[in-house]
Design an enzyme around this catalytic site. Sequence first.
Site, PDB file in Angstrom:
ATOM      1  N   GLN A 276      -5.628  -3.420  10.739  1.00 32.93           N
ATOM      2  CA  GLN A 276      -4.540  -2.724  11.435  1.00 32.93           C
ATOM      3  C   GLN A 276      -5.033  -1.452  12.120  1.00 32.93           C
ATOM      4  OE1 GLN A 276      -0.572  -2.688   9.508  1.00 32.93           O
ATOM      5  NE2 GLN A 276      -1.621  -3.544   7.736  1.00 32.93           N
TER       6      GLN A 276
ATOM      7  N   ASP B 126      -2.154   7.610   3.554  1.00 37.65           N
ATOM      8  CA  ASP B 126      -1.746   6.248   3.897  1.00 37.65           C
ATOM      9  C   ASP B 126      -2.268   5.936   5.301  1.00 37.65           C
ATOM     10  OD1 ASP B 126      -0.551   3.803   3.503  1.00 37.65           O
ATOM     11  OD2 ASP B 126       1.495   4.480   3.936  1.00 37.65           O
ATOM     12  N   GLU B 127      -2.460   4.679   5.627  1.00 42.34           N
ATOM     13  CA  GLU B 127      -2.962   4.277   6.950  1.00 42.34           C
ATOM     14  C   GLU B 127      -4.297   4.953   7.248  1.00 42.34           C
ATOM     15  OE1 GLU B 127      -1.225   2.053   8.735  1.00 42.34           O
ATOM     16  OE2 GLU B 127       0.897   2.284   8.227  1.00 42.34           O
TER      17      GLU B 127
ATOM     18  N   ARG C 115       4.949  -7.369  10.965  1.00 41.98           N
ATOM     19  CA  ARG C 115       6.148  -6.580  10.678  1.00 41.98           C
ATOM     20  C   ARG C 115       7.324  -7.483  10.297  1.00 41.98           C
ATOM     21  NH1 ARG C 115       3.946  -3.014   9.097  1.00 41.98           N
ATOM     22  NH2 ARG C 115       2.095  -4.243   9.436  1.00 41.98           N
TER      23      ARG C 115
ATOM     24  N   LYS D 149       0.839  -1.205   0.000  1.00 43.63           N
ATOM     25  CA  LYS D 149       0.000   0.000   0.000  1.00 43.63           C
ATOM     26  C   LYS D 149       0.872   1.253   0.000  1.00 43.63           C
ATOM     27  CE  LYS D 149      -2.095  -1.213   3.806  1.00 43.63           C
ATOM     28  NZ  LYS D 149      -1.482  -2.552   3.943  1.00 43.63           N
ATOM     29  N   THR D 150       1.848   1.260   0.889  1.00 47.11           N
ATOM     30  CA  THR D 150       2.710   2.442   0.982  1.00 47.11           C
ATOM     31  C   THR D 150       3.508   2.610  -0.312  1.00 47.11           C
ATOM     32  OG1 THR D 150       2.818   2.131   3.366  1.00 47.11           O
ATOM     33  CG2 THR D 150       4.478   3.544   2.387  1.00 47.11           C
TER      34      THR D 150
HETATM   35  P1  ATP Z   1       1.668  -2.198   5.909  1.00 46.52           P
HETATM   36  O1  ATP Z   1       0.236  -2.631   5.882  1.00 46.52           O
HETATM   37  O2  ATP Z   1       2.442  -2.963   6.908  1.00 46.52           O
HETATM   38  O3  ATP Z   1       1.810  -0.730   5.989  1.00 46.52           O
HETATM   39  P2  ATP Z   1       2.063  -2.010   3.076  1.00 46.52           P
HETATM   40  O4  ATP Z   1       0.853  -2.577   2.463  1.00 46.52           O
HETATM   41  O5  ATP Z   1       2.168  -0.543   3.129  1.00 46.52           O
HETATM   42  O6  ATP Z   1       2.298  -2.658   4.507  1.00 46.52           O
HETATM   43  P3  ATP Z   1       4.634  -1.858   1.853  1.00 46.52           P
HETATM   44  O7  ATP Z   1       5.360  -1.456   3.060  1.00 46.52           O
HETATM   45  O8  ATP Z   1       4.351  -0.867   0.809  1.00 46.52           O
HETATM   46  O9  ATP Z   1       3.284  -2.605   2.283  1.00 46.52           O
HETATM   47  O10 ATP Z   1       5.348  -3.091   1.171  1.00 46.52           O
HETATM   48  C1  ATP Z   1       5.784  -4.199   1.932  1.00 46.52           C
HETATM   49  C2  ATP Z   1       7.088  -4.718   1.395  1.00 46.52           C
HETATM   50  O11 ATP Z   1       6.871  -5.340   0.145  1.00 46.52           O
HETATM   51  C3  ATP Z   1       8.092  -3.636   1.158  1.00 46.52           C
HETATM   52  O12 ATP Z   1       9.374  -4.116   1.469  1.00 46.52           O
HETATM   53  C4  ATP Z   1       7.964  -3.353  -0.317  1.00 46.52           C
HETATM   54  O13 ATP Z   1       9.150  -2.824  -0.858  1.00 46.52           O
HETATM   55  C5  ATP Z   1       7.657  -4.722  -0.878  1.00 46.52           C
HETATM   56  N1  ATP Z   1       6.847  -4.677  -2.116  1.00 46.52           N
HETATM   57  C6  ATP Z   1       5.657  -4.093  -2.268  1.00 46.52           C
HETATM   58  N2  ATP Z   1       5.189  -4.253  -3.522  1.00 46.52           N
HETATM   59  C7  ATP Z   1       6.106  -4.976  -4.189  1.00 46.52           C
HETATM   60  C8  ATP Z   1       6.216  -5.482  -5.535  1.00 46.52           C
HETATM   61  N3  ATP Z   1       5.270  -5.286  -6.459  1.00 46.52           N
HETATM   62  N4  ATP Z   1       7.318  -6.184  -5.832  1.00 46.52           N
HETATM   63  C9  ATP Z   1       8.284  -6.416  -4.927  1.00 46.52           C
HETATM   64  N5  ATP Z   1       8.249  -5.970  -3.655  1.00 46.52           N
HETATM   65  C10 ATP Z   1       7.177  -5.247  -3.282  1.00 46.52           C
HETATM   66 MG    MG Z   2       2.308   0.770   4.757  1.00 48.11          MG
END
Ligand code: ATP
Ligand code: MG
Length: 738
Positions: A250, A219-220, A602, A36-37
């Site tokens: 979350q 975000d969040e 995490r 997402k981030t």
């Molecule tokens: P959270 O809910 O914990 O905030 P999130 O959904 O924001 O998580 P991110 O932090 O954006 O997730 O991504 C999680 C991990 O996966 C990061 O290390 C990111 O670099 C990696 N990642 C995300 N998308 C891809 C992708 N398409 N290919 C490879 N790695 C990815």
């Molecule tokens: Mg995130």
Amino acid sequence: MDSQDAPLSHLNDEQRAAVLALHGPVLVVAGAGTGKTRTITHRIAMLIREGVAPSAILAVTFTNKAAREMRERVERLVGRGGVRVGTFHGFCASFLREEFPVIGRSGDFSIYDEGDSLALMKKVVEELKLDPAQTRPVDLRRAVGRWKDRFMTPAEAAQASTFGQHAIEARAYALYDANLVAANACDFDDLMIQALRLLLDHEVVRLRWQKRISHVLVDEFQDTNPIQYALVRTLSAPGGNLCVTGDQDQSIYSWRGADPGNFDNFLNDYPSARIVKLERNYRSSANILGAASRLIAHNKRRIAKTLRTQAPAGEAVRVVVFNDDSEEAAAVADAAQTAIREGAQPDEIAVFYRTNSLSLPVERALLARGVRYRVVGGLEFFARAEVKDLIAWLRWMSNRQDTVSFERIMNTPPRGLGDAAVERLEAIAAERGVSLPVLCADATAFGSLPERTRKAALAFCKLIHQLETELQAGRGVRAFAEELLELTAYSAWWATKASKAGSLDPFGNIGQFLTLAGEYDGTRGGRLADFLAEISLLTDLDRTVDDGPAVNLMTLHTSKGLEFDQVYIVGVDQSILPHVWAELEDRDDEEERRLLHVGMTRARQRLVLCAAQLRSRFGQTTVTGPSALLDELGRDGVERFGDESPRRDPRPFKQRWRDNSGDDNWASDASQCDDGEDHPLAALREGSRVFHQDFGAGEVLTVRGHQMGLERKVVVLFDGNQRRTLILRHSGLTLLDT
Ligand code: ATP
Ligand code: MG
């Protein structure tokens, strides 16, 4: 790599869809670690590449650190900066700096933290002549917070609360608010409330900002409150270019007013919104993801979702029950030390806990082993007396109406302006109809004072004018702070005080503060008011000084959004997680489960959940024992160590942990954990046959209190027709084979 294509080549199809839906409302709902981030960052980059001016983009993150990282990544992706990325509070503070004059307030306002707000509320209690034992300032502060969360003005609160205690609270709100305005200060809630009011009530302001900002990203989103939502809705109104991402599982801030229903609200408000679901987790091993998913599946009020991973199973998730917290701490510290010896980066290791007080044993154990660590957010640097004094001085120099800061510094260091003197000065101030700080800057005002007080007041007045001259010289925050420490004789006073108290490094914190100020001068212009706003708005995560590789210690709340190779969660005990507060204050039990879920998700490679039978807290040893949440992780890819029943010779487990903590296949050999299986009574159900030493054999009629936070109770009908209710943990029952 073709930089033009870079943003999209790192995304999967769904992420790409969210990035390419450039305009209009977009909702990205997805579980932890699904990107997402990352999607937000790439969307910003894409907007810029498509010609949107960086300054027209507002992205809201949860911490300043996250904001900084996002800004840097966007710059790397498109080679341009200037996007407004920050926290809600940060955005509102800069908004108010510019817009406050519209309603006749100065942009150089002070930002009051919880401590300052409480100090102000204490004054309100005095002014209202209330008995602080009966009407506690902290309760009043909370009541005011609830009204503020609902966007209610003091007048509206008064109208809604005409009787008894509520009427008193409403009067306190009115006075608190008036005092804030008089001090030209905002508390944290105020930053957002004032910004939203300005936007809603003043068309000029609204149009100005709506024209300035064309795209808003949040975000969040699950942790935003209704005021924050209204704010981004208003800012993005003309084009409706609002993109939010979040995960209901979350949501961990409903106790602070975040609205868990805000996804529904978003869909109601934007029925045409593009909804994007991300299902692939890129962060965690399959075992970690499995255990976390099984845990969260126990929440009833949630929409089930799929999370897949292509990662291998990885090592098992470990659940370890220790005899007490010092064993727990020793084991975690050993594990961290071993991992580092074997090549792990200390920064990639994290220890989480439910409340700050749980970090101490772990800190001691790490210290004893010489493992470097940092407590993210803990007992904060900014809460130290000398740092608070210095900030209060600077704040008051920046905003001369700031009474809370003034009262802190007036006699710090002592200069003969104690309580009696202050009373006299206050009387004169009231006579003249000016505030105390204004009075003190007026050398002609002290004629009627007794000789000693008059001299002290005159000296203080002179000091104020000297400091003013220094400030106007505009040599930057650090230079001014250094000058201030000298002129006020604070340094000398503090040195004596601290060395009396046995401090080895009395200037450590002051030095660190000056370094911070110096960095600020170097990078962001050196304006005192901006510097103060910046440091007041640091979140727990931001408040940590990064001085080299170290193991990270933080609360579960602070861990949100982060990721680490190895995660150890300590204190997964009954009454800690779920926290007793959750029960006492009738908080949502499901939120406690979400909190553990956040912590678990995490972890990339290793996840260890620890509990203890005995835990010493606040100088007392209490029997806690493993949390019922640990029963919800299932068995697949989860290994359990230690005895979950009351204290049954725990030593072998500790030994086992130690013996295996260096092993790659850490204690995965099942033969080594024969009696480290699940609680021997875990399989106990209605109808189970049991044996009790005193009562003999019997049959379980009911099992109650299965819910979190409650001790499980069983009602057993013993064969002699005796019916007993027993607390399972202490029952001494044995499960008979049937
Ligand atoms: P959270 O809910 O914990 O905030 P999130 O959904 O924001 O998580 P991110 O932090 O954006 O997730 O991504 C999680 C991990 O996966 C990061 O290390 C990111 O670099 C990696 N990642 C995300 N998308 C891809 C992708 N398409 N290919 C490879 N790695 C990815
Ligand atoms: Mg995130």
